[in-house]
Every structure is written in structure tokens, then in C-alpha cells.
Scaffold this motif. Sequence first.
Motif, PDB file in Angstrom:
ATOM      1  N   UNK A 299       0.829  -1.218   0.000  1.00  0.00           N
ATOM      2  CA  UNK A 299       0.000   0.000   0.000  1.00  0.00           C
ATOM      3  C   UNK A 299       0.857   1.259   0.000  1.00  0.00           C
ATOM      4  N   UNK A 300       1.923   1.255   0.755  1.00  0.00           N
ATOM      5  CA  UNK A 300       2.820   2.425   0.766  1.00  0.00           C
ATOM      6  C   UNK A 300       3.391   2.665  -0.626  1.00  0.00           C
ATOM      7  N   UNK A 301       3.785   1.588  -1.297  1.00  0.00           N
ATOM      8  CA  UNK A 301       4.337   1.731  -2.646  1.00  0.00           C
ATOM      9  C   UNK A 301       3.293   2.254  -3.628  1.00  0.00           C
ATOM     10  N   UNK A 302       2.051   1.810  -3.489  1.00  0.00           N
ATOM     11  CA  UNK A 302       0.985   2.310  -4.376  1.00  0.00           C
ATOM     12  C   UNK A 302       0.742   3.789  -4.131  1.00  0.00           C
ATOM     13  N   UNK A 303       0.685   4.195  -2.880  1.00  0.00           N
ATOM     14  CA  UNK A 303       0.504   5.612  -2.555  1.00  0.00           C
ATOM     15  C   UNK A 303       1.652   6.452  -3.108  1.00  0.00           C
TER      16      UNK A 303
ATOM     17  N   UNK B  99      -1.388   4.911   5.108  1.00  0.00           N
ATOM     18  CA  UNK B  99      -1.233   6.352   4.898  1.00  0.00           C
ATOM     19  C   UNK B  99      -0.208   6.920   5.880  1.00  0.00           C
ATOM     20  N   UNK B 100      -0.308   6.530   7.136  1.00  0.00           N
ATOM     21  CA  UNK B 100       0.643   7.029   8.135  1.00  0.00           C
ATOM     22  C   UNK B 100       2.069   6.599   7.802  1.00  0.00           C
ATOM     23  N   UNK B 101       2.238   5.362   7.349  1.00  0.00           N
ATOM     24  CA  UNK B 101       3.573   4.894   6.957  1.00  0.00           C
ATOM     25  C   UNK B 101       4.098   5.669   5.746  1.00  0.00           C
ATOM     26  N   UNK B 102       3.195   6.113   4.874  1.00  0.00           N
ATOM     27  CA  UNK B 102       3.617   6.786   3.642  1.00  0.00           C
ATOM     28  C   UNK B 102       3.951   8.263   3.841  1.00  0.00           C
TER      29      UNK B 102
END
Length: 258
Positions: free
Chosen positions: A99-103, A128-131
Motif C-alpha cells: 500500500x505504501x508503494x501504491x501511494x 497512509x501514516x507509513x507513507x
Amino acid sequence: MTRPRVTPATPEADTTGDQASPRTRGDRAADGTAPAPTPPTELHRHLAERLEGAARAWLDRALEEAAAHPGTHGPISVWELRLAEAGRRCGLAHADAARVLILHAARADADTLARVYHQGTADERRAVLHALPHLVPGPDALPLVEDALRTNDTRLLAAAVGPYSARHLDAHAWRHAVLKCLFTGVAVDHVADLARRARGDGELARMLGDYAEERTAAGRTVPEDLHRVLALTESAPSAPSAPATPTHGTDHPHGKES
């Protein structure tokens, strides 16, 4: 004030327990790679090496879609749908990283991240928070961190005290974030840049001492992590003694905040 004594943890002392704690749950990739501090290029390489063929192909397609259509098209963008699929497609152990990579591929800005956060599941909010440290250079996304810190979801709290918070939370909010981790059983290993921000922080030392006293008075154990943070402040409370002789005419450096 006497420094609180560490006693062995008991099931009563930590309502979250090891089974629910971020220490043992999947907020890192399967190889231990943490999504927030790891550069996206390296995170992608680690993830690609560990995904099976079908999952790797799905991730490649999802990243291509996000890069080609980064904005919102219609009610919801294609890459947002991929965020929802990540756990099923890549497995729970790899979903955060995917998910982080997609964001990142979608070049999501602070407004887009806020929309995804508020409309998403707990897993998507955590991503989201990780990104944030990869996508938002300034403090624009702090409301998302503040929202996460108001929850009792331990995995969300662990994500909220990452590198973005270390850079942008003010001293007052950051201290309370550390206390929230201790209160909910989130390991302070998750608190990014802990040693630097805690160093010499007399107000944090006072708050930690007060919390330890409250737990001791209630017959509850003091978390071992509390003593670890207390030591980092370099001003651990000690037993009362005779007033120290001022050095070079200075007052005590760590007065209580107003």
C-alpha cells in the motif's frame, strides 16, 4: 521522588497483551523491513524478492496504474481500489508495504492522503501514516497523526509515531504520544528518533515519573519501556537531597512547563 521499581509484567498490567501488541503483529514486511523509514526503491526491491509470481505481477500492475493515473478519476481512482485489494493479493505480511508503494507511485499529496485516510479501513489508514514521510515534506498531514494518536488501536498508534511525527510533532504533542504508547502497550521501539527527541527533556522525565507513581500507587507494574525512556532524558528523578550548589549562576535547566 524515588525512581520507580520495575516489577515483572503480569497479564493484568497490560490489557493489550503480546498477542495484540505491535511487537508481534504485521506492521513490518516479512523480512523486518519497516515501510515508513525505508526508501520506496529499497522497499519495492525487498517486496518483489519475497512475493510469489502472481502477487508480484499484481503489484507491478498496481504500481503502473497508479503512476499512469495518479489523480482521482470518477468517484474513486483505480489505485485506491488496489489499496483495498493489497491484503488479499499480497498477503497480510506484505500488505502495508504494498500500500505504501501504491501511494508513492500515485504521488498522493496531503489532501489525497487525508481523503484516503478518512474513507479507508484501519489497514489503509495505517498505510497512509507509513507513507507520510515519503510524500509530505511539511507539517500539512499532522491532523492525520493527531487523529491516530487519539485512538486505542495499537497498530495505528505504532504507525503514528514514525518518522513523520518525529520531524513535525511539537514537544507537547510528542511527549503525550510517548505516554500514549506506554499506556497502551505499544513498544517504544516504534517511536522514531526517540533518543534524540527525549535527550535532556526534563518535562518528559517529570511526566514519566508521575505516570510511574500513579501505577505504583494503584498496585500496577511500571512498564520496562518507561525506564528506558526515562534514562534517555538524562534527568531521571532521584531521591530528594540537599539543594545543589548552582553552577555558573544558572537555574535548574528543566523547570515544569506552564
